[in-house]
Scaffold this motif. Structure first.
Motif, mmCIF file in Angstrom:
data_model
loop_
_atom_site.group_PDB
_atom_site.id
_atom_site.type_symbol
_atom_site.label_atom_id
_atom_site.label_comp_id
_atom_site.label_asym_id
_atom_site.label_seq_id
_atom_site.Cartn_x
_atom_site.Cartn_y
_atom_site.Cartn_z
ATOM 1 N N GLU A 87 0.847 -1.202 0.000
ATOM 2 C CA GLU A 87 0.000 0.000 0.000
ATOM 3 C C GLU A 87 0.876 1.242 0.000
ATOM 4 O OE1 GLU A 87 -2.958 0.349 3.008
ATOM 5 O OE2 GLU A 87 -3.868 -1.594 2.567
ATOM 6 N N ALA A 88 0.460 2.247 -0.765
ATOM 7 C CA ALA A 88 1.167 3.527 -0.792
ATOM 8 C C ALA A 88 0.124 4.640 -0.761
ATOM 9 C CB ALA A 88 2.046 3.638 -2.028
ATOM 10 N N ALA A 89 -0.217 5.087 0.446
ATOM 11 C CA ALA A 89 -1.175 6.182 0.623
ATOM 12 C C ALA A 89 -0.394 7.475 0.861
ATOM 13 C CB ALA A 89 -2.100 5.894 1.795
ATOM 14 N N PHE A 90 -0.877 8.566 0.296
ATOM 15 C CA PHE A 90 -0.149 9.831 0.372
ATOM 16 C C PHE A 90 -1.133 10.981 0.169
ATOM 17 C CE2 PHE A 90 -0.193 8.083 -3.851
ATOM 18 C CZ PHE A 90 -0.578 9.154 -4.654
ATOM 19 N N PRO A 91 -0.784 12.200 0.589
ATOM 20 C CA PRO A 91 -1.688 13.342 0.375
ATOM 21 C C PRO A 91 -1.849 13.629 -1.115
ATOM 22 C CG PRO A 91 0.013 13.868 1.993
ATOM 23 C CD PRO A 91 0.420 12.591 1.327
ATOM 24 N N GLY A 92 -3.072 13.739 -1.557
ATOM 25 C CA GLY A 92 -3.334 14.056 -2.955
ATOM 26 C C GLY A 92 -3.189 15.543 -3.190
ATOM 27 N N LEU A 110 -1.516 2.578 -5.201
ATOM 28 C CA LEU A 110 -1.490 4.024 -4.937
ATOM 29 C C LEU A 110 -2.844 4.502 -4.419
ATOM 30 C CD1 LEU A 110 0.518 5.405 -8.005
ATOM 31 C CD2 LEU A 110 1.355 4.545 -5.808
ATOM 32 N N GLN A 111 -2.782 5.277 -3.318
ATOM 33 C CA GLN A 111 -4.005 5.770 -2.679
ATOM 34 C C GLN A 111 -3.846 7.249 -2.320
ATOM 35 O OE1 GLN A 111 -4.938 3.258 0.709
ATOM 36 N NE2 GLN A 111 -4.463 1.399 -0.413
ATOM 37 N N PRO A 112 -4.116 8.163 -3.267
ATOM 38 C CA PRO A 112 -4.102 9.587 -2.910
ATOM 39 C C PRO A 112 -5.301 9.906 -2.025
ATOM 40 C CG PRO A 112 -4.779 9.274 -5.198
ATOM 41 C CD PRO A 112 -4.389 7.926 -4.692
ATOM 42 N N ILE A 113 -5.064 10.565 -0.905
ATOM 43 C CA ILE A 113 -6.131 10.850 0.059
ATOM 44 C C ILE A 113 -5.988 12.289 0.562
ATOM 45 C CG2 ILE A 113 -6.458 8.452 0.792
ATOM 46 C CD1 ILE A 113 -4.618 8.951 3.149
ATOM 47 N N ARG A 138 -2.850 12.267 7.584
ATOM 48 C CA ARG A 138 -2.261 12.486 8.907
ATOM 49 C C ARG A 138 -2.815 11.493 9.922
ATOM 50 N NH1 ARG A 138 -1.941 18.474 11.363
ATOM 51 N NH2 ARG A 138 -0.528 18.623 9.585
ATOM 52 N N GLU A 139 -4.118 11.245 9.860
ATOM 53 C CA GLU A 139 -4.743 10.306 10.782
ATOM 54 C C GLU A 139 -4.178 8.893 10.581
ATOM 55 O OE1 GLU A 139 -9.209 8.643 11.954
ATOM 56 O OE2 GLU A 139 -8.971 10.263 10.497
ATOM 57 N N ARG A 140 -4.032 8.485 9.314
ATOM 58 C CA ARG A 140 -3.530 7.133 9.039
ATOM 59 C C ARG A 140 -2.059 6.973 9.393
ATOM 60 N NH1 ARG A 140 -5.451 4.791 3.305
ATOM 61 N NH2 ARG A 140 -3.933 3.213 3.961
ATOM 62 N N SER A 189 9.869 7.908 14.005
ATOM 63 C CA SER A 189 10.040 6.569 14.588
ATOM 64 C C SER A 189 8.680 6.014 14.994
ATOM 65 C CB SER A 189 10.988 6.613 15.785
ATOM 66 O OG SER A 189 10.389 7.204 16.917
ATOM 67 N N ARG A 190 7.794 6.899 15.439
ATOM 68 C CA ARG A 190 6.429 6.446 15.768
ATOM 69 C C ARG A 190 5.697 6.033 14.497
ATOM 70 N NH1 ARG A 190 6.441 11.201 18.985
ATOM 71 N NH2 ARG A 190 4.939 12.170 17.573
ATOM 72 N N ARG A 191 5.804 6.843 13.456
ATOM 73 C CA ARG A 191 5.121 6.528 12.200
ATOM 74 C C ARG A 191 5.694 5.273 11.540
ATOM 75 N NH1 ARG A 191 4.882 12.718 9.739
ATOM 76 N NH2 ARG A 191 3.177 13.470 11.075
ATOM 77 N N ALA A 192 6.981 5.024 11.792
ATOM 78 C CA ALA A 192 7.608 3.820 11.253
ATOM 79 C C ALA A 192 7.238 2.586 12.058
ATOM 80 C CB ALA A 192 9.125 3.980 11.220
ATOM 81 N N GLY A 193 6.493 2.789 13.152
ATOM 82 C CA GLY A 193 6.014 1.662 13.939
ATOM 83 C C GLY A 193 7.022 1.118 14.915
ATOM 84 N N ALA A 194 7.836 2.012 15.516
ATOM 85 C CA ALA A 194 8.883 1.549 16.435
ATOM 86 C C ALA A 194 8.319 0.772 17.611
ATOM 87 C CB ALA A 194 9.702 2.742 16.932
ATOM 88 N N GLU A 195 7.100 1.085 18.039
ATOM 89 C CA GLU A 195 6.522 0.342 19.161
ATOM 90 C C GLU A 195 6.233 -1.099 18.766
ATOM 91 O OE1 GLU A 195 3.191 2.157 20.985
ATOM 92 O OE2 GLU A 195 4.277 3.965 21.589
#
Length: 520
Positions: free
Chosen positions: A358-363, A391-394, A400-402, A438-444
């Protein structure tokens, strides 16, 4: 021992004397204001507004050197843990009252305690002391060679504490819940800069007037109007028709269509960049994004071709998430493109047949780059190593939420500096515990993404200065390249488009567009 010290004379810091203009100067741009409260504001237009209506203790000249503003001199101790600023006794707010140390203390404590977007600038401040009306002593929690640059940020604006307090502004520890002055700031200002707020109509225009009580050389312009103009084509039309004097967000393709001897187009390098980011801990990952897989993805990106496809000669490649021109930001090797090696790494990781991702990004279109088109090129590149991108432009809010929630396996987004200093990039992008990426990369969920070396380098750089600090920032950049979580791609140039009779237009690392230097 003084780590940094500067004495100023009026000849050193005073702007040129201008003949004053009575005609308003009109700027066409997409006004992205989130607030006119200088300690809540956090956006590109906010940088222009804050630095035109409020002043910080220091500022940057055209060569990004610190120069005096409200402070006439400053000094830091040897280990960068304490800074003393001496205010210029001539400094006055727009109501004629003096700018005093108590206003600096109140303003910076308010910025910190509002707990808003730019509050992080004051996170490392342990205490602010005011031994007299013109002296401010800042003690740090830990050494910070970056604090002088922070003191030059437009978000570190000094506000008339008496006037703002009477309007409901608070600086106490509970300011985030007790301060109710934001609405007041929509119609009033309380700064010491060359301009004051005249009026603001959301989604229409922001109007500034000359501060007739400005304590230094008065600006040439009597009035500046920033007019809401969403897209580059409309901005160009306003400039060519004469209804705007400056168009601020012209993209390369639009610039090529602009004609006429009365329109001037300049292209300058910017400090902005666009990057791809990976999240090994994203819940939607179909395969583990191990170091080998991340390296394969990086090797599969044909960066020179991406540059040609998106902006061509109107920008440059960037290898590390530190802007070219910032301390430590130069001298990185170009990132290789090697399809054969990428396939070899994927096979070694057990993915010889590839996988889906999956590749979601700001449209969005940012800095003249359509992120959807950019990601289509990335999709084509990675298809050559058998990685199939969905590709998922959103909308940006959804993105930001995702990205801050379950994570996004691959995304593309952009970054512009909040001040002239490299620590913000390590704060934001490094794989240190608790950093945003690091949080967005899922470090937890996947602690293997953390890189302890970066925290050590960061600490050492903040305790150093000058060339040694720049060397350490560069070392941090090398580590972030090795992480292969943040994959910087391109740094688009900035296009300055304006009427030929407008003088003083330049791009500033701290203030975006310094209005006080303009005349026409």
């Amino acid at each position: 021992m003084l780590a940094a010290m500067l004495l100023a004379t009026s000849a050193f810091w005073a702007p040129a004397t201008f003949a004053q203009d009575s005609k308003p100067l009109v700027i066409a741009r997409n006004i992205d204001l989130n607030s006119l409260d200088p300690h809540r504001a956090f956006c590109d237009t906010c940088q222009i507004y804050n630095s035109s209506v409020y002043e910080s203790l220091l500022t940057l000249d055209k060569d990004n050197k610190l120069i005096p503003l409200l402070a006439s001199k400053w000094e830091g101790n040897a280990d960068q843990s304490s800074f003393t600023f001496t205010l210029d006794p001539a400094a006055k707010f727009s109501d004629g009252s003096p700018v005093e140390a108590k206003d600096v203390k109140w303003s910076w404590e308010r910025l910190k305690n509002l707990k808003g977007s730019a509050s992080f600038l004051m996170d490392n401040v342990a205490s602010i002391e005011t031994p007299d009306a013109h002296t401010v002593v800042v003690k740090m929690v830990a050494p910070s060679s970056e604090f002088l640059n922070i003191a030059a940020a437009p978000y570190a604006a000094v506000v008339n504490s008496k006037v703002a307090s009477e309007a409901g502004a608070k600086a106490d520890a509970d300011a985030s819940t007790t301060d109710n002055a934001e609405a007041w700031f929509l119609a009033h200002s309380a700064g010491s800069a060359p301009f004051v707020l005249k009026s603001y109509e959301p989604n229409s225009e922001l109007r500034l007037a000359r501060n007739d009580k400005y304590w230094r050389t008065a600006p040439a312009l009597s009035e500046v109007v920033i007019r809401q103009t969403k897209d580059a084509v409309a901005q160009a039309q306003m400039l060519q028709s004469g209804t705007a004097d400056i168009a601020m967000q012209i993209d390369p393709d639009t610039a090529k269509t602009m004609t006429g001897s009365d329109v001037k187009i300049e292209t300058v390098p910017s400090y902005n960049f666009i990057y791809v980011a990976l999240s090994p801990g994203a819940k939607a990952n179909k395969v583990p994004l191990t170091p080998e897989v991340r390296e394969a993805i990086s090797l599969g990106l044909d960066r020179p071709s991406i540059l040609d496809f998106t902006i061509g000669s109107e920008g440059q490649l960037i290898s590390a998430p530190i802007p070219l021109g910032f301390p430590g930001g130069s001298g990185f090797e170009a990132q290789p493109y090697d399809v054969a090696k990428a396939k070899e790494l994927l096979a070694k990781a057990g993915h010889a047949d590839g996988f889906e991702m999956e590749a979601a990004f700001p449209g969005m279109n940012v800095y003249g780059v359509d992120l959807s088109l950019l990601m289509q090129k990335v999709q084509q590149d990675l298809a050559k190593i058998n990685i199939k991108l969905d590709l998922q432009p959103i909308p940006f809010a959804n993105w930001r939420e995702r990205v801050n929630g379950d994570g996004i396996p691959m995304t593309a987004v952009f970054y512009a500096p909040d001040y002239y200093g490299t620590s913000q990039y390590i704060d934001y992008f490094a794989m240190t515990k608790g950093s945003p990426w690091s949080r967005r990369a899922g470090a937890e969920r996947d602690p293997s993404v953390l890189n302890p070396k970066e925290a050590d380098i960061y600490k050492a750089a903040l305790a150093a200065s000058g060339d040694e600090a720049a060397r350490l920032w560069h070392q941090a950049g090398e580590e972030m390249i090795k992480d292969r979580i943040i994959l910087p791609l391109i740094s688009p140039n900035l296009i300055l488009a304006y009427k030929s009779d407008v003088k003083g237009v330049r791009y500033s690392a701290c203030c975006n567009l310094p209005l006080a230097e303009l005349s026409h």
